[in-house]
Design a protein around this motif. Structure first.
Motif, short mmCIF file in Angstrom:
data_model
loop_
_atom_site.label_atom_id
_atom_site.label_comp_id
_atom_site.label_asym_id
_atom_site.label_seq_id
_atom_site.Cartn_x
_atom_site.Cartn_y
_atom_site.Cartn_z
N ASP A 23 56.39 41.61 49.46
CA ASP A 23 57.43 42.53 49.92
C ASP A 23 58.08 43.20 48.71
O ASP A 23 59.01 42.65 48.11
N PRO A 24 57.63 44.41 48.33
CA PRO A 24 58.19 45.04 47.14
C PRO A 24 59.67 45.42 47.28
O PRO A 24 60.34 45.65 46.27
N SER A 25 60.18 45.45 48.49
CA SER A 25 61.60 45.79 48.66
C SER A 25 62.52 44.74 48.04
O SER A 25 63.69 45.03 47.77
N LYS A 61 59.86 48.18 38.08
CA LYS A 61 59.97 49.57 38.51
C LYS A 61 58.78 49.96 39.40
O LYS A 61 58.93 50.79 40.31
N TRP A 62 57.63 49.38 39.16
CA TRP A 62 56.47 49.65 40.01
C TRP A 62 56.70 49.13 41.43
O TRP A 62 56.42 49.82 42.41
N TYR A 63 57.26 47.92 41.53
CA TYR A 63 57.60 47.39 42.85
C TYR A 63 58.66 48.26 43.52
O TYR A 63 58.59 48.54 44.72
N GLN A 64 59.66 48.67 42.75
CA GLN A 64 60.71 49.52 43.32
C GLN A 64 60.14 50.85 43.80
O GLN A 64 60.53 51.36 44.85
N PHE A 65 59.23 51.41 43.03
CA PHE A 65 58.58 52.66 43.43
C PHE A 65 57.91 52.50 44.79
O PHE A 65 58.01 53.38 45.66
N GLN A 66 57.23 51.37 44.99
CA GLN A 66 56.54 51.15 46.26
C GLN A 66 57.52 51.00 47.42
O GLN A 66 57.21 51.36 48.57
N ALA A 67 58.71 50.47 47.13
CA ALA A 67 59.67 50.18 48.21
C ALA A 67 60.57 51.38 48.55
O ALA A 67 61.06 51.47 49.68
N LEU A 68 60.77 52.28 47.61
CA LEU A 68 61.73 53.36 47.81
C LEU A 68 61.16 54.46 48.71
O LEU A 68 59.95 54.73 48.67
N PRO A 69 62.01 55.12 49.48
CA PRO A 69 61.56 56.27 50.26
C PRO A 69 61.29 57.47 49.34
O PRO A 69 61.71 57.48 48.19
N GLU A 70 60.60 58.45 49.88
CA GLU A 70 60.31 59.65 49.10
C GLU A 70 61.61 60.29 48.61
O GLU A 70 62.60 60.35 49.33
N GLY A 71 61.58 60.76 47.37
CA GLY A 71 62.76 61.40 46.82
C GLY A 71 62.85 61.19 45.33
O GLY A 71 61.94 60.66 44.68
N ARG A 72 63.96 61.60 44.75
CA ARG A 72 64.12 61.55 43.30
C ARG A 72 64.14 60.13 42.76
O ARG A 72 63.63 59.88 41.67
#
Length: 241
Positions: A23-25, A61-72
């Protein structure tokens, strides 16, 4: 153990927990984020002695990238993952890196790693040379098929294997040099890449002839060497027109 090492160790434990969970979130939890922020404050600007800490931060940061919604925020997480993982990518093969990021990390690491390779070739330390050649081989393997720099990187690897063979005498390096050089010649589309590939392949063929005295190797070396000189002559002729 210094504070940075302690924090990096704690973050690595958190990363194992995140990875095992699938679970990357979990990388977005406040506690993990606060730990990473404290670790960032301990980093050196030169990126020399803190590769392990940056490696951990890059994975976070790679895990966070996978968990975050599209956007900045998602885009920023990806950029920071690449930035933090680049020092580890310079010694590619020693560190576990996210597979989807390998092509981009290879591009970022290539300029620094080729400088290290040039330094190792000019020096007299066979152990350093051996390690750096292996790192460059991993970088080539991470370079996508069809990448415009792949022929050049293969040509460099052909020469690197040949130089390592000339220092150590390991016949496996000679065979790798020949196979890599032939591959580079097959896929090279730019003249500058083709000339380097042909030149390095010719050197490797001459080296095998010196070892085996097989006339076929000498004949191929002469043919390949002639191929390397023709594009250069053609380029000079066009430049005078």
């Amino acid at each position: 153990m210094g504070r940075r090492d302690e924090l990096a160790g704690l973050l690595e434990e958190a990363l194992r927990w995140i990875g095992d969970s699938g679970d990357p979130s979990l990388a977005l939890t406040p506690g993990v984020d606060a730990l990473a922020a404290e670790l960032v404050r301990t980093l050196d600007g030169a990126q020399g002695s803190d590769t392990a800490a940056r490696h951990a931060l890059g994975w976070l940061k790679w895990y966070q990238f996978q968990a975050l919604p599209e956007g900045r925020r998602k885009e920023a997480a990806l950029e920071e993952a690449l930035e933090q993982l680049t020092p580890a990518a310079i010694t590619m093969g020693l560190w576990e890196l996210p597979a989807p990021l390998l092509p981009a990390l290879a591009d970022r690491a290539a300029p620094s790693l080729i400088s290290v390779l040039e330094y190792a070739v000019a020096g007299s330390d066979p152990t350093l040379l051996s390690y750096v050649v292996d790192h460059w081989a991993h970088l080539v393997n991470a370079t996508a098929q069809g990448h415009p720099e792949r022929p050049h990187r293969l040509a460099v690897l052909c020469g690197a294997f040949w130089i390592r063979f000339s220092r150590t005498g390991d016949p496996r390096d000679l065979e790798e040099s020949l196979a890599t050089g032939r591959h580079a010649v097959r896929i090279a589309s730019e003249r500058r890449h083709l000339v380097m590939a042909l030149s390095n392949l010719a050197a490797a063929l001459k080296g095998r002839y010196d070892l085996t005295h097989a006339e076929a190797d000498l004949d191929e070396a002469v043919t390949v060497g002639g191929g390397a000189s023709r594009p250069a002559r053609a380029s000079r002729n066009r430049a005078r027109c």
